[in-house]
Design a protein around this motif. Sequence first.
Motif, PDB file in Angstrom:
ATOM      1  N   GLY A  53     -19.074  10.240  23.114  1.00 34.64           N
ATOM      2  CA  GLY A  53     -19.177  10.741  21.755  1.00 34.64           C
ATOM      3  C   GLY A  53     -20.327  10.175  20.949  1.00 34.64           C
ATOM      4  O   GLY A  53     -20.510  10.537  19.783  1.00 34.64           O
ATOM      5  N   THR A  54     -21.128   9.281  21.555  1.00 41.47           N
ATOM      6  CA  THR A  54     -22.233   8.654  20.819  1.00 41.47           C
ATOM      7  C   THR A  54     -23.594   9.185  21.240  1.00 41.47           C
ATOM      8  O   THR A  54     -24.611   8.668  20.790  1.00 41.47           O
ATOM      9  N   TYR A  55     -23.636  10.197  22.072  1.00 45.68           N
ATOM     10  CA  TYR A  55     -24.916  10.702  22.579  1.00 45.68           C
ATOM     11  C   TYR A  55     -24.922  12.235  22.563  1.00 45.68           C
ATOM     12  O   TYR A  55     -23.872  12.878  22.622  1.00 45.68           O
ATOM     13  N   PRO A  56     -26.108  12.839  22.465  1.00 48.05           N
ATOM     14  CA  PRO A  56     -26.196  14.302  22.522  1.00 48.05           C
ATOM     15  C   PRO A  56     -25.812  14.798  23.911  1.00 48.05           C
ATOM     16  O   PRO A  56     -26.010  14.101  24.910  1.00 48.05           O
ATOM     17  N   GLN A  57     -25.259  15.993  23.980  1.00 44.81           N
ATOM     18  CA  GLN A  57     -24.835  16.571  25.254  1.00 44.81           C
ATOM     19  C   GLN A  57     -25.505  17.928  25.471  1.00 44.81           C
ATOM     20  O   GLN A  57     -24.921  18.972  25.167  1.00 44.81           O
ATOM     21  N   PRO A  58     -26.712  17.915  26.014  1.00 44.63           N
ATOM     22  CA  PRO A  58     -27.359  19.192  26.302  1.00 44.63           C
ATOM     23  C   PRO A  58     -26.662  19.975  27.411  1.00 44.63           C
ATOM     24  O   PRO A  58     -26.850  21.180  27.540  1.00 44.63           O
ATOM     25  N   TYR A  59     -25.843  19.273  28.195  1.00 43.39           N
ATOM     26  CA  TYR A  59     -25.123  19.931  29.288  1.00 43.39           C
ATOM     27  C   TYR A  59     -23.619  19.800  29.030  1.00 43.39           C
ATOM     28  O   TYR A  59     -23.077  18.699  28.972  1.00 43.39           O
ATOM     29  N   ARG A  60     -22.959  20.945  28.847  1.00 39.39           N
ATOM     30  CA  ARG A  60     -21.526  20.962  28.528  1.00 39.39           C
ATOM     31  C   ARG A  60     -20.812  21.954  29.447  1.00 39.39           C
ATOM     32  O   ARG A  60     -20.918  23.162  29.253  1.00 39.39           O
ATOM     33  N   GLY A  61     -20.091  21.443  30.396  1.00 37.21           N
ATOM     34  CA  GLY A  61     -19.367  22.324  31.302  1.00 37.21           C
ATOM     35  C   GLY A  61     -20.279  22.964  32.326  1.00 37.21           C
ATOM     36  O   GLY A  61     -21.515  22.910  32.232  1.00 37.21           O
ATOM     37  N   PHE A  62     -19.671  23.598  33.306  1.00 38.62           N
ATOM     38  CA  PHE A  62     -20.445  24.107  34.439  1.00 38.62           C
ATOM     39  C   PHE A  62     -21.334  25.291  34.071  1.00 38.62           C
ATOM     40  O   PHE A  62     -22.560  25.242  34.230  1.00 38.62           O
ATOM     41  N   MET A  63     -20.742  26.372  33.565  1.00 33.74           N
ATOM     42  CA  MET A  63     -21.530  27.586  33.306  1.00 33.74           C
ATOM     43  C   MET A  63     -22.575  27.346  32.217  1.00 33.74           C
ATOM     44  O   MET A  63     -23.707  27.814  32.322  1.00 33.74           O
ATOM     45  N   ALA A  64     -22.192  26.604  31.175  1.00 38.52           N
ATOM     46  CA  ALA A  64     -23.141  26.304  30.108  1.00 38.52           C
ATOM     47  C   ALA A  64     -24.298  25.451  30.644  1.00 38.52           C
ATOM     48  O   ALA A  64     -25.447  25.604  30.213  1.00 38.52           O
ATOM     49  N   SER A  65     -24.010  24.558  31.592  1.00 37.08           N
ATOM     50  CA  SER A  65     -25.051  23.713  32.171  1.00 37.08           C
ATOM     51  C   SER A  65     -25.995  24.513  33.049  1.00 37.08           C
ATOM     52  O   SER A  65     -27.209  24.272  33.064  1.00 37.08           O
ATOM     53  N   VAL A  66     -25.443  25.460  33.799  1.00 37.25           N
ATOM     54  CA  VAL A  66     -26.296  26.349  34.604  1.00 37.25           C
ATOM     55  C   VAL A  66     -27.263  27.106  33.698  1.00 37.25           C
ATOM     56  O   VAL A  66     -28.468  27.187  33.963  1.00 37.25           O
ATOM     57  N   ALA A  67     -26.735  27.642  32.591  1.00 34.95           N
ATOM     58  CA  ALA A  67     -27.573  28.379  31.645  1.00 34.95           C
ATOM     59  C   ALA A  67     -28.611  27.455  31.007  1.00 34.95           C
ATOM     60  O   ALA A  67     -29.774  27.846  30.809  1.00 34.95           O
ATOM     61  N   ALA A  68     -28.214  26.214  30.701  1.00 38.54           N
ATOM     62  CA  ALA A  68     -29.138  25.259  30.089  1.00 38.54           C
ATOM     63  C   ALA A  68     -30.286  24.911  31.033  1.00 38.54           C
ATOM     64  O   ALA A  68     -31.450  24.832  30.613  1.00 38.54           O
ATOM     65  N   VAL A  69     -29.987  24.713  32.308  1.00 37.63           N
ATOM     66  CA  VAL A  69     -31.040  24.425  33.296  1.00 37.63           C
ATOM     67  C   VAL A  69     -31.971  25.625  33.421  1.00 37.63           C
ATOM     68  O   VAL A  69     -33.204  25.471  33.450  1.00 37.63           O
ATOM     69  N   ALA A  70     -31.421  26.818  33.483  1.00 34.20           N
ATOM     70  CA  ALA A  70     -32.237  28.028  33.627  1.00 34.20           C
ATOM     71  C   ALA A  70     -33.144  28.231  32.418  1.00 34.20           C
ATOM     72  O   ALA A  70     -34.312  28.628  32.556  1.00 34.20           O
ATOM     73  N   ARG A  71     -32.627  27.961  31.205  1.00 37.77           N
ATOM     74  CA  ARG A  71     -33.449  28.103  30.001  1.00 37.77           C
ATOM     75  C   ARG A  71     -34.581  27.078  29.979  1.00 37.77           C
ATOM     76  O   ARG A  71     -35.712  27.394  29.614  1.00 37.77           O
ATOM     77  N   ALA A  72     -34.268  25.850  30.360  1.00 36.52           N
ATOM     78  CA  ALA A  72     -35.260  24.773  30.277  1.00 36.52           C
ATOM     79  C   ALA A  72     -36.292  24.845  31.394  1.00 36.52           C
ATOM     80  O   ALA A  72     -37.486  24.592  31.166  1.00 36.52           O
ATOM     81  N   ASP A  73     -35.863  25.188  32.598  1.00 39.52           N
ATOM     82  CA  ASP A  73     -36.747  25.100  33.765  1.00 39.52           C
ATOM     83  C   ASP A  73     -36.998  26.434  34.460  1.00 39.52           C
ATOM     84  O   ASP A  73     -37.687  26.466  35.483  1.00 39.52           O
ATOM     85  N   GLY A  74     -36.408  27.508  33.927  1.00 36.18           N
ATOM     86  CA  GLY A  74     -36.534  28.791  34.600  1.00 36.18           C
ATOM     87  C   GLY A  74     -35.512  28.903  35.714  1.00 36.18           C
ATOM     88  O   GLY A  74     -34.890  27.921  36.121  1.00 36.18           O
ATOM     89  N   LEU A  75     -35.323  30.108  36.236  1.00 38.92           N
ATOM     90  CA  LEU A  75     -34.346  30.318  37.297  1.00 38.92           C
ATOM     91  C   LEU A  75     -34.662  29.473  38.534  1.00 38.92           C
ATOM     92  O   LEU A  75     -33.763  28.975  39.206  1.00 38.92           O
ATOM     93  N   TRP A  76     -35.958  29.296  38.824  1.00 43.34           N
ATOM     94  CA  TRP A  76     -36.327  28.495  39.991  1.00 43.34           C
ATOM     95  C   TRP A  76     -35.963  27.024  39.776  1.00 43.34           C
ATOM     96  O   TRP A  76     -35.842  26.265  40.745  1.00 43.34           O
ATOM     97  N   GLY A  77     -35.781  26.640  38.513  1.00 41.56           N
ATOM     98  CA  GLY A  77     -35.374  25.273  38.235  1.00 41.56           C
ATOM     99  C   GLY A  77     -34.023  24.938  38.833  1.00 41.56           C
ATOM    100  O   GLY A  77     -33.718  23.756  39.073  1.00 41.56           O
ATOM    101  N   LEU A  78     -33.201  25.944  39.089  1.00 43.61           N
ATOM    102  CA  LEU A  78     -31.908  25.718  39.722  1.00 43.61           C
ATOM    103  C   LEU A  78     -32.049  25.336  41.200  1.00 43.61           C
ATOM    104  O   LEU A  78     -31.083  24.928  41.825  1.00 43.61           O
ATOM    105  N   GLN A  79     -33.262  25.484  41.736  1.00 48.66           N
ATOM    106  CA  GLN A  79     -33.507  25.058  43.114  1.00 48.66           C
ATOM    107  C   GLN A  79     -34.442  23.847  43.150  1.00 48.66           C
ATOM    108  O   GLN A  79     -35.087  23.579  44.167  1.00 48.66           O
ATOM    109  N   LYS A  80     -34.486  23.093  42.059  1.00 45.65           N
ATOM    110  CA  LYS A  80     -35.292  21.874  42.049  1.00 45.65           C
ATOM    111  C   LYS A  80     -34.837  20.933  43.149  1.00 45.65           C
ATOM    112  O   LYS A  80     -33.643  20.770  43.393  1.00 45.65           O
TER     113      LYS A  80
END
Length: 304
Positions: free
Chosen positions: A44-71
């Motif tokens: 509770g003391t830090y920002p959470q850019p990744y919240r849950g599975f589906m939201a985290s998948v979407a967050a990675v895709a937004r930040a790094d593009g779809l290919w970012g999911l294969q980093k």
Amino acid sequence: METVPPAVDLVLGASACCLACVFTNPLEVVKTRLQLQGELQARGTYPQPYRGFMASVAAVARADGLWGLQKGLAAGLLYQGLMNGVRFYCYSLACQAGLTQQPGGTVVAGAVAGALGAFVGSPAYLIKTQLQAQTVAAMAVGHQHNHQTVLGALETIWRQQGLLGLWQGVGGAVPRVMVGSAAQLATFTSAKAWVQKQQWLPEDSWLVALAGGMISSIAVVVAMTPFDVVSTRLYNQPVDRAGRGQLYGGLTDCMVKIWRQEGPLALYKGLGPAYLRLGPHTILSMLFWDELRKLARRAQHQGT
């Protein structure tokens, strides 16, 4: 377990796990980010850019593009090939020697085979973890190493820390894979035998291996996730010029610090993606391995 030459099992095990890795690597990226999020900070003391599975998948895709999911895929494939080639080869040797027929033999053989595989594959896992953690500043969690390629990462680590630097974090990787390998190989073997005994499915059906892999995957994830979190932290932490970790002194120190500063449940960070990754990876790799072994046995019989 049916006899297949250890050298054949080396190739089959490595191939099966590399095939599985292609499908499960996006889950590994998400899991790595979740395990690094809030490192050594109270809940509770830090920002959470990744919240849950589906939201985290979407967050990675937004930040790094779809290919970012294969980093880190190339490093992941290298790791799977090295680690599982050694692991299945050693386990096959144990089966051939009859060691797995002794009480507790499958667990011991799986653990020892996993430890050897983890040691050999550790440099590839180190680079995979660091590449998967890298992202844009607004979404960054954990230390950012800023590697460009697998070869570039190898060169940077070698130049800055020497050969031993490539085995940074191996103290967390070996227990991680020992636990996971023992749980996977022992439960898959016994689960597959149990399913066959129930005669719910045709004995030679691929569904028998699938059912065995599904049962095995649950045991693997429950046993392995705390070690997986620790391993991710040890691999990704910054190091000083002497190659010593700046956050953790090793496996025990890392576990204690996570427990004290983040709470015991932090050892199960990323559990959902961990199962969604390890579950299908276990199921697919054991299914592919079992089916490839059947083909190898048929080829042997035809050759004789």
